[in-house]
Write a protein that holds these residues in place. Structure first.
Motif, PDB file in Angstrom:
ATOM      1  N   PRO A  80      37.006  84.268  22.690  1.00 30.22           N
ATOM      2  CA  PRO A  80      36.943  82.787  23.015  1.00 30.22           C
ATOM      3  C   PRO A  80      35.931  82.575  24.525  1.00 30.22           C
ATOM      4  N   ALA A  81      35.675  81.482  24.559  1.00 32.40           N
ATOM      5  CA  ALA A  81      34.691  81.137  25.918  1.00 32.40           C
ATOM      6  C   ALA A  81      35.659  80.940  27.021  1.00 32.40           C
ATOM      7  N   LEU A  82      37.022  80.314  26.591  1.00 34.31           N
ATOM      8  CA  LEU A  82      37.944  79.871  27.931  1.00 34.31           C
ATOM      9  C   LEU A  82      39.317  80.009  26.904  1.00 34.31           C
ATOM     10  N   THR A  83      40.377  79.777  27.744  1.00 34.30           N
ATOM     11  CA  THR A  83      41.742  79.749  26.993  1.00 34.30           C
ATOM     12  C   THR A  83      42.650  79.000  27.996  1.00 34.30           C
ATOM     13  N   PRO A  84      43.745  78.647  27.298  1.00 34.86           N
ATOM     14  CA  PRO A  84      44.603  77.789  28.282  1.00 34.86           C
ATOM     15  C   PRO A  84      44.923  78.212  29.516  1.00 34.86           C
ATOM     16  N   VAL A  85      44.988  79.721  29.582  1.00 32.77           N
ATOM     17  CA  VAL A  85      45.231  80.299  30.900  1.00 32.77           C
ATOM     18  C   VAL A  85      44.046  80.148  31.935  1.00 32.77           C
ATOM     19  N   SER A  86      42.865  80.119  31.272  1.00 33.73           N
ATOM     20  CA  SER A  86      41.797  80.142  32.169  1.00 33.73           C
ATOM     21  C   SER A  86      41.735  78.862  32.590  1.00 33.73           C
ATOM     22  N   VAL A  87      41.934  77.625  31.570  1.00 32.90           N
ATOM     23  CA  VAL A  87      41.790  76.401  32.055  1.00 32.90           C
ATOM     24  C   VAL A  87      42.743  75.901  33.179  1.00 32.90           C
ATOM     25  N   PRO A 100      36.709  76.632  33.638  1.00 35.09           N
ATOM     26  CA  PRO A 100      37.396  77.509  33.102  1.00 35.09           C
ATOM     27  C   PRO A 100      36.822  78.615  32.137  1.00 35.09           C
ATOM     28  N   THR A 101      35.432  78.539  31.805  1.00 36.79           N
ATOM     29  CA  THR A 101      34.628  79.362  31.171  1.00 36.79           C
ATOM     30  C   THR A 101      34.116  80.567  32.133  1.00 36.79           C
ATOM     31  N   ILE A 102      34.047  80.200  33.308  1.00 41.88           N
ATOM     32  CA  ILE A 102      33.675  81.055  34.625  1.00 41.88           C
ATOM     33  C   ILE A 102      34.949  82.081  34.778  1.00 41.88           C
ATOM     34  N   VAL A 103      36.146  81.381  34.836  1.00 44.84           N
ATOM     35  CA  VAL A 103      37.400  81.944  35.053  1.00 44.84           C
ATOM     36  C   VAL A 103      37.662  83.000  33.924  1.00 44.84           C
ATOM     37  N   TYR A 104      37.579  82.466  32.779  1.00 47.33           N
ATOM     38  CA  TYR A 104      37.850  83.428  31.534  1.00 47.33           C
ATOM     39  C   TYR A 104      36.937  84.630  31.610  1.00 47.33           C
ATOM     40  N   ALA A 105      35.731  84.551  31.801  1.00 42.64           N
ATOM     41  CA  ALA A 105      34.703  85.679  32.087  1.00 42.64           C
ATOM     42  C   ALA A 105      35.082  86.553  33.268  1.00 42.64           C
ATOM     43  N   TRP A 106      35.481  86.062  34.293  1.00 46.39           N
ATOM     44  CA  TRP A 106      36.009  86.913  35.337  1.00 46.39           C
ATOM     45  C   TRP A 106      37.225  87.542  34.833  1.00 46.39           C
ATOM     46  N   MET A 107      38.142  86.788  34.137  1.00 49.45           N
ATOM     47  CA  MET A 107      39.562  87.571  33.883  1.00 49.45           C
ATOM     48  C   MET A 107      39.264  88.829  32.946  1.00 49.45           C
ATOM     49  N   GLN A 108      38.206  88.416  32.078  1.00 51.17           N
ATOM     50  CA  GLN A 108      37.708  89.712  31.322  1.00 51.17           C
ATOM     51  C   GLN A 108      37.142  90.792  31.994  1.00 51.17           C
ATOM     52  N   ALA A 109      36.308  90.536  32.959  1.00 54.78           N
ATOM     53  CA  ALA A 109      35.651  91.455  33.985  1.00 54.78           C
ATOM     54  C   ALA A 109      36.852  92.297  34.673  1.00 54.78           C
ATOM     55  N   THR A 110      37.672  91.514  35.203  1.00 53.68           N
ATOM     56  CA  THR A 110      38.735  92.052  36.112  1.00 53.68           C
ATOM     57  C   THR A 110      39.875  92.700  35.420  1.00 53.68           C
ATOM     58  N   GLY A 111      40.118  92.713  34.115  1.00 53.80           N
ATOM     59  CA  GLY A 111      40.983  93.297  33.444  1.00 53.80           C
ATOM     60  C   GLY A 111      42.295  92.569  33.206  1.00 53.80           C
ATOM     61  N   MET A 112      42.032  91.399  33.475  1.00 54.47           N
ATOM     62  CA  MET A 112      43.477  90.501  33.274  1.00 54.47           C
ATOM     63  C   MET A 112      43.670  90.117  31.915  1.00 54.47           C
ATOM     64  N   VAL A 113      42.448  90.464  31.192  1.00 52.93           N
ATOM     65  CA  VAL A 113      42.249  90.251  29.457  1.00 52.93           C
ATOM     66  C   VAL A 113      41.405  91.328  29.253  1.00 52.93           C
ATOM     67  N   ASN A 114      42.107  92.064  27.895  1.00 50.93           N
ATOM     68  CA  ASN A 114      41.064  92.829  27.262  1.00 50.93           C
ATOM     69  C   ASN A 114      40.466  92.502  26.059  1.00 50.93           C
ATOM     70  N   ASP A 115      39.224  92.103  26.161  1.00 48.41           N
ATOM     71  CA  ASP A 115      38.282  91.642  25.391  1.00 48.41           C
ATOM     72  C   ASP A 115      37.608  92.462  24.688  1.00 48.41           C
ATOM     73  N   HIS A 116      37.542  93.934  24.747  1.00 44.27           N
ATOM     74  CA  HIS A 116      36.657  94.841  24.227  1.00 44.27           C
ATOM     75  C   HIS A 116      36.925  94.719  22.820  1.00 44.27           C
ATOM     76  N   VAL A 117      36.100  94.682  21.842  1.00 43.95           N
ATOM     77  CA  VAL A 117      36.091  94.665  20.458  1.00 43.95           C
ATOM     78  C   VAL A 117      36.764  95.903  19.929  1.00 43.95           C
ATOM     79  N   LEU A 118      37.500  95.632  18.866  1.00 42.11           N
ATOM     80  CA  LEU A 118      38.321  96.822  18.443  1.00 42.11           C
ATOM     81  C   LEU A 118      37.506  98.053  18.055  1.00 42.11           C
ATOM     82  N   THR A 119      36.125  97.822  17.765  1.00 38.02           N
ATOM     83  CA  THR A 119      35.230  98.953  17.541  1.00 38.02           C
ATOM     84  C   THR A 119      34.770  99.720  18.665  1.00 38.02           C
TER      85      THR A 119
END
Length: 185
Positions: A132-139, A155-174
């Motif tokens: 996703p580009a954003l989530t309820p948590v990033s909002v 919220p989109t900037i915050v979600y990208a930041w959460m991904q970058a800083t490991g608050m969320v793992n959005d590496h694809v499964l492969t």
């Protein structure tokens, strides 16, 4: 070696993906720096910011919020003349205000990580289309950051930041990093 599809062919991009993106960051100052850089990225590509990151660090005194919080128009003018960074008055002024807001929060790392209960969220996207580009948590976090005085933290900037800083793992499964990052707490 398979990587997330957003990684370009440039070595700086591959290195960033393979060593930094998604790794849980617990240092408050480093989290703040990355939030600022994500704010500067708005409207631009991440590779642009990544290539300018060292120039940003030099121009912004190592992203020391104690120093930046004291800045005024003279520093804004200096930064607007620095070709090594993104020269956007609104983003520069927001960085100064964000330094002041950062200093008002007792423990920025704990404050940020509380949104994910201190543990990285583990997503399992099969493809980039599943990220996703954003989530309820990033909002919610974006709203609270703005209430605390931060700017350029939608919220989109915050979600990208959460991904970058490991608050969320959005590496694809492969991606070769998905399982490694999933094991980092």
């Amino acid at each position: 070696m398979e990587r997330c599809g957003w990684v370009g062919s440039e070595e700086i991009y591959r290195d960033y993906h393979d060593t930094e993106w998604g790794v849980p960051e617990r240092d408050g100052r480093a989290l703040w720096e990355k939030l600022i850089l994500d704010g500067f990225q708005a409207g631009l590509s991440w590779i642009t910011i990544l290539k300018k990151r060292e120039a940003f660090r030099a121009a912004f005194e190592g992203f020391d919020p104690q120093v930046i919080a004291t800045w005024g128009e003279a520093e804004v003018t200096r930064l607007l003349g620095d070709p090594g960074i993104v020269r956007h008055r609104g983003k520069i002024e927001a960085t100064i205000g964000n330094a002041r807001a950062y200093l008002e929060i007792e423990d920025f790392s704990a404050w940020c990580w509380a949104y994910v209960d201190g543990t990285p969220l583990q997503n399992r996207p099969a493809t980039l289309a599943d990220v996703p580009a954003l989530t309820p948590v990033s909002v919610r976090m974006s709203k609270d950051l703005k209430a605390a005085g931060f700017k350029f933290c939608g919220p989109t900037i915050v979600y990208a930041w959460m991904q970058a800083t490991g608050m969320v793992n959005d590496h694809v499964l492969t991606c070769h990093r998905h399982d490694t990052v999933a094991g980092l707490k």
